[in-house]
Design an enzyme around this catalytic site. Structure first.
Site, short mmCIF file in Angstrom:
data_model
loop_
_atom_site.label_atom_id
_atom_site.label_comp_id
_atom_site.label_asym_id
_atom_site.label_seq_id
_atom_site.Cartn_x
_atom_site.Cartn_y
_atom_site.Cartn_z
N SER A 68 0.01 -8.06 7.96
CA SER A 68 0.18 -8.48 9.34
C SER A 68 1.11 -7.58 10.14
O SER A 68 0.97 -7.46 11.35
CB SER A 68 0.73 -9.91 9.40
OG SER A 68 -0.19 -10.78 8.80
N SER A 69 2.08 -6.96 9.48
CA SER A 69 3.05 -6.15 10.23
C SER A 69 3.33 -4.83 9.52
O SER A 69 3.13 -4.71 8.31
CB SER A 69 4.35 -6.92 10.43
OG SER A 69 5.01 -7.07 9.21
#
Length: 182
Positions: free
Chosen positions: A10-11
């Protein structure tokens, strides 16, 4: 028949390495990876590439179902596209293999839990923000428009469009501030 891997985090502070290594060890000939949220399908170009490229009899492999989707709707849509093209899905760390009835059943159960986990995380985040606001620790983002300056320019006779142009902000923001002072 080819085996393709898909890895997602996600990041940018997270690493794709462990997923990529597991997918290669499983036998994936090609591994596509991206750093995008799993809560929506839009913008996930690597996954879209795999879905367009895979052919009947091919297999797309993920380490876990939550790497593929975090909502039932997206998971169902992705799996439906795969099935329509005769492409199979396997999750290495979970008993998911869409070539079997048990694997399809487990896929649906995991999808429910992935969506539930996302909803719970969002609720906790909102509770934390509400608590921080109540304690005065969270004030939101800083205003993007100087309300005092808008009022000064309006008082000098300048119109909303001219003020917006002068301050390089939207007219809607200027009019909203001007109507709030009436």
């Amino acid at each position: 028949m080819a085996t393709y891997g898909y890895a997602r985090v996600s990041s940018s502070s997270q690493s794709l390495t462990i997923q990529q290594e597991a997918l290669r060890a499983f036998g994936c000939e090609v591994v596509r990876a991206e750093t995008r949220t799993g809560t929506k399908f839009e913008g996930r170009t690597e996954l879209e590439t795999l879905l367009q490229f895979a052919r009947t009899g091919d297999r797309i492999v993920v380490t876990r179902i939550d790497r593929l989707a975090r909502s039932i709707a997206d998971l169902a849509g992705i799996v439906k596209r795969m099935e329509a093209n005769g492409v199979h899905l396997t999750a290495i760390e979970q008993p998911v293999d869409t070539t079997t009835a048990a694997g399809r059943c487990f896929l649906q159960m995991l999808g429910v839990f992935a969506e539930f986990e996302t909803a719970i995380r969002r609720e906790r985040q909102m509770e934390g923000i509400a608590k921080a606001k109540a304690e005065g620790a969270f004030k939101g983002r800083k205003p993007s428009i100087d309300a005092v300056r808008v009022k000064e320019l309006a008082a000098s006779g300048m119109g909303g469009t001219a003020i917006a142009r002068e301050l390089n902000v939207s007219r809607a923001s200027v009019y909203r501030l001007m109507s709030a002072t009436d």
